[in-house]
Design a protein around this motif. Structure first.
Motif, PDB file in Angstrom:
ATOM      1  N   UNK A  65      -4.916   5.752   2.638  1.00  0.00           N
ATOM      2  CA  UNK A  65      -5.942   5.061   3.440  1.00  0.00           C
ATOM      3  C   UNK A  65      -5.444   4.843   4.870  1.00  0.00           C
ATOM      4  N   UNK A  66      -4.197   4.441   4.990  1.00  0.00           N
ATOM      5  CA  UNK A  66      -3.618   4.213   6.311  1.00  0.00           C
ATOM      6  C   UNK A  66      -3.556   5.514   7.105  1.00  0.00           C
ATOM      7  N   UNK A  67      -3.118   6.571   6.443  1.00  0.00           N
ATOM      8  CA  UNK A  67      -2.992   7.879   7.100  1.00  0.00           C
ATOM      9  C   UNK A  67      -4.334   8.332   7.671  1.00  0.00           C
ATOM     10  N   UNK A  68      -5.416   8.085   6.931  1.00  0.00           N
ATOM     11  CA  UNK A  68      -6.746   8.469   7.395  1.00  0.00           C
ATOM     12  C   UNK A  68      -7.152   7.725   8.665  1.00  0.00           C
ATOM     13  N   UNK A  69      -6.489   6.601   8.929  1.00  0.00           N
ATOM     14  CA  UNK A  69      -6.760   5.808  10.136  1.00  0.00           C
ATOM     15  C   UNK A  69      -5.668   5.989  11.182  1.00  0.00           C
ATOM     16  N   UNK A  70      -4.783   6.966  10.956  1.00  0.00           N
ATOM     17  CA  UNK A  70      -3.722   7.260  11.910  1.00  0.00           C
ATOM     18  C   UNK A  70      -2.557   6.290  11.836  1.00  0.00           C
ATOM     19  N   UNK A  71      -2.434   5.559  10.716  1.00  0.00           N
ATOM     20  CA  UNK A  71      -1.413   4.526  10.585  1.00  0.00           C
ATOM     21  C   UNK A  71      -0.454   4.846   9.444  1.00  0.00           C
ATOM     22  N   UNK A  72       0.620   4.073   9.367  1.00  0.00           N
ATOM     23  CA  UNK A  72       1.623   4.182   8.307  1.00  0.00           C
ATOM     24  C   UNK A  72       1.924   2.781   7.809  1.00  0.00           C
ATOM     25  N   UNK A  73       2.076   2.651   6.498  1.00  0.00           N
ATOM     26  CA  UNK A  73       2.435   1.377   5.873  1.00  0.00           C
ATOM     27  C   UNK A  73       3.875   1.401   5.396  1.00  0.00           C
ATOM     28  N   UNK A  74       4.511   0.243   5.434  1.00  0.00           N
ATOM     29  CA  UNK A  74       5.800   0.029   4.789  1.00  0.00           C
ATOM     30  C   UNK A  74       5.702  -1.287   4.028  1.00  0.00           C
ATOM     31  N   UNK A  75       6.431  -1.355   2.918  1.00  0.00           N
ATOM     32  CA  UNK A  75       6.420  -2.571   2.120  1.00  0.00           C
ATOM     33  C   UNK A  75       7.769  -2.738   1.446  1.00  0.00           C
ATOM     34  N   UNK A  76       8.244  -3.988   1.388  1.00  0.00           N
ATOM     35  CA  UNK A  76       9.458  -4.328   0.653  1.00  0.00           C
ATOM     36  C   UNK A  76       9.125  -5.513  -0.246  1.00  0.00           C
ATOM     37  N   UNK A 103      -6.289  -4.886  11.596  1.00  0.00           N
ATOM     38  CA  UNK A 103      -7.242  -4.836  10.486  1.00  0.00           C
ATOM     39  C   UNK A 103      -6.568  -4.402   9.193  1.00  0.00           C
ATOM     40  N   UNK A 104      -5.722  -3.400   9.279  1.00  0.00           N
ATOM     41  CA  UNK A 104      -5.095  -2.838   8.085  1.00  0.00           C
ATOM     42  C   UNK A 104      -4.110  -3.806   7.433  1.00  0.00           C
ATOM     43  N   UNK A 105      -3.349  -4.559   8.212  1.00  0.00           N
ATOM     44  CA  UNK A 105      -2.391  -5.485   7.607  1.00  0.00           C
ATOM     45  C   UNK A 105      -3.136  -6.550   6.806  1.00  0.00           C
TER      46      UNK A 105
END
Length: 147
Positions: A65-76, A103-105
């Motif tokens: 989903x993030x990639x489709x919006x030009x973004x990248x997620x990271x999670x720990x 918006x994505x966060x």
């Protein structure tokens, strides 16, 4: 870019590594969320069980989903005991533009609370007590639905 750790997160170390990664990729926005264990109800810590296969699938779907919006997620996230006033959860969004990251966060953290296969326990006097009143049933969880 899902990271699991035993015990509390080293927030400063993770943040610095993630920030350097984002700078190297030339992202214009780097938004983080850090969850800290609060001292309440007499707990000394929270403890977490994680069902990793489903968590990775859930995270991969969000990464797409993030990639489709030009973004990248990271999670720990932590596994096991995390003392009060330390962190058990970090999430970050990297994006060329701030609006997408903001918006994505929000969407990601809210969905994490509702759907990630992670179970929380209060730790009091060294005993783990399932935090049923603060837990949500996972949709279609079957055997993974605790109690």
């Amino acid at each position: 870019m899902l990271e699991l750790y035993r015990g509390q997160l080293d927030v400063d170390k993770i943040f610095s590594r993630w920030r350097a990664w984002g700078e190297d990729k030339n992202f214009g926005a780097f938004i983080t969320f850090v969850g800290t264990v609060r001292a309440e109800n007499g707990i000394e810590a929270l403890s977490f069980d994680v069902y990793e296969p489903i968590l990775r699938t859930w995270f991969d779907e969000w990464q797409e989903k993030a990639k489709q919006r030009g973004a990248v997620l990271k999670m720990a996230h932590s596994i096991g005991n995390v003392p009060v006033h330390t962190s058990s959860y970090m999430a970050a969004v990297f994006s060329p533009k701030r609006r997408v990251a903001l918006e994505l966060i929000d969407e990601f953290v809210e969905d994490f609370k509702a759907h990630a296969p992670i179970w929380k326990y209060d730790v009091k006097n060294g005993e783990r007590i399932y935090a049923r009143d603060r837990s949500q049933k996972l949709p279609q969880s079957g055997l993974l639905d605790r109690f």
